[in-house]
Design an enzyme around this catalytic site. Sequence first.
Site, PDB file in Angstrom:
ATOM      1  N   THR A 318      36.354  96.376  78.537  1.00 46.35           N
ATOM      2  CA  THR A 318      35.720  96.418  80.238  1.00 46.35           C
ATOM      3  C   THR A 318      36.915  97.635  80.242  1.00 46.35           C
ATOM      4  OG1 THR A 318      35.257  94.129  80.124  1.00 46.35           O
ATOM      5  CG2 THR A 318      36.361  94.556  82.048  1.00 46.35           C
ATOM      6  N   TRP A 321      36.087 100.842  79.255  1.00 43.20           N
ATOM      7  CA  TRP A 321      35.130 101.314  80.742  1.00 43.20           C
ATOM      8  C   TRP A 321      35.761 101.911  81.825  1.00 43.20           C
ATOM      9  CZ3 TRP A 321      33.954 100.299  85.786  1.00 43.20           C
ATOM     10  CH2 TRP A 321      32.753 100.734  86.609  1.00 43.20           C
ATOM     11  N   HIS A 322      36.872 101.487  82.151  1.00 47.35           N
ATOM     12  CA  HIS A 322      37.531 102.092  83.599  1.00 47.35           C
ATOM     13  C   HIS A 322      38.327 103.655  83.419  1.00 47.35           C
ATOM     14  CE1 HIS A 322      36.280  97.911  85.035  1.00 47.35           C
ATOM     15  NE2 HIS A 322      37.301  98.418  86.005  1.00 47.35           N
ATOM     16  N   GLY A 323      38.104 103.602  82.185  1.00 44.82           N
ATOM     17  CA  GLY A 323      38.772 105.075  81.981  1.00 44.82           C
ATOM     18  C   GLY A 323      39.670 105.439  80.455  1.00 44.82           C
ATOM     19  N   PHE A 473      35.505 106.272  87.646  1.00 45.90           N
ATOM     20  CA  PHE A 473      35.334 105.422  86.643  1.00 45.90           C
ATOM     21  C   PHE A 473      34.037 105.686  86.648  1.00 45.90           C
ATOM     22  CE2 PHE A 473      39.310 102.540  88.437  1.00 45.90           C
ATOM     23  CZ  PHE A 473      39.834 103.587  87.440  1.00 45.90           C
TER      24      PHE A 473
END
Length: 473
Positions: A318, A321-323, A473
Amino acid sequence: MVFSSLLFLFVFLPAVIAAYFLMPKKRRNLILFIFSLMFYAWGEPVYIILMLFSTLTDYFLGRYVERFKERNQIGQAKLMMILSVIINLSLLGFFKYGDFIIYNISSIFEISYRGMKLPLPIGISFYTFQTMSYTIDIYRGEAEAQSNIIDFGVYVSLFPQLIAGPIVRYKTIARQLKERQETIKSFSYGAKRFLFGLGKKVLFANNIGLIWEEVYKARSSELSVLSAWIGITAFALQIYYDFSGYSDMAIGLGSMFGFRFLENFNYPYMSKSITEFWRRWHISLGSWFKEYVYIPFGGNRKGPLKHIRNITAVWLLTGIWHGASWNFVLWGGYFALLLIAEKLILSKLLKKLPAIINHLYALIFILFSWVIFAFESVEGGIQYFKAMFGITSSGIIDNQGIYLLYTNIILFLILFIGSTDYPSRAANKVFTKYFKGNLMPAAIECTVLIIIFTLSIAYLVDGSYNPFLYFRF
């Protein structure tokens, strides 16, 4: 192009609405597909090729998965599903994480690397997850392969939720792609939801974001405790109103065209624990990881050690996934530790404490998480934490902090209250008790919407600060 822009509001949206409703029903998906590609092309035209490649790849692989399953060739069906996952993750990995991976490897071996510095395809984190879930659901037998390439293209590229979600799984809208009903009621609800989202984004997120910008640009070593806490509180409110406002606009636009998207936020800052927070924040992302990572890994069914492993894996993913940055990895690990602690120890303790203590516990640790999230430089985040706890020479209170608090206290109070369900509950209670059966609620609602729209347009015409935090994102 973003929803909170004059170009979208006065050119693109009227054009797509007019073209859509003037067309016969059987041609409306084609109109949505064409306009969605135009919307996407406004940011990076060359990446239309990437989206079309992803669309065609998953369309044909989905058909193959279903065909092999019908022939009871499960091994071949599984191979096609795995191929879809590999292709999608490879695209996401190359464009989003390529430089990050190579840079870190180069640093280990002390090799100079300047990076490819490719612009990130808009919405790639969202639509790759959607297309992966499509072939996985077909393999599981939870969805049927789409036979119409245009209908599938609409699912992948649908502009209302293309660049920032919510993440829509194919099985939830498969029927809507063919049989949805566009009604006056759904259109009016969608327009209302869109305008409320626009107000949250433009009037609330943008204005509170200016406070965070001022604090963020200052040196952390020069911030007082008061300024630091004001700054990160402003960021917490900005990212909530920014992202939830955008989700409201996406859900509203979907409803205008007959789609029903699932909710993505449910007053997350009312949470009494971190576990509850993640049931209320970015719901579609949490549901996706639960459905396609956590449960397939065994969830909590295979003993405490594997349960801890699964939580850690989900939250590291998670974060990533954001960066493509170490602060996002730390952010994911931070929540993994908190969630594990709640599962093993804290949940029993929290149940014995007053609700207000639980709220404070959750809010404080959520604010800490936003510090990790906001600073791509880990060192920058550490320095900011020092300012929050007074480990600087600026003291507890300074003139900047007093000024920020004094000039923005009303805005903070409005946004605090607006982040709860109290306003909607109070309005429903008043309307039900005093105005049931007459037109007053509708008149008040229309007046409020007109005011929101007018003020939002005035802000967009006059203001230059209109960021969208989840755009990257």
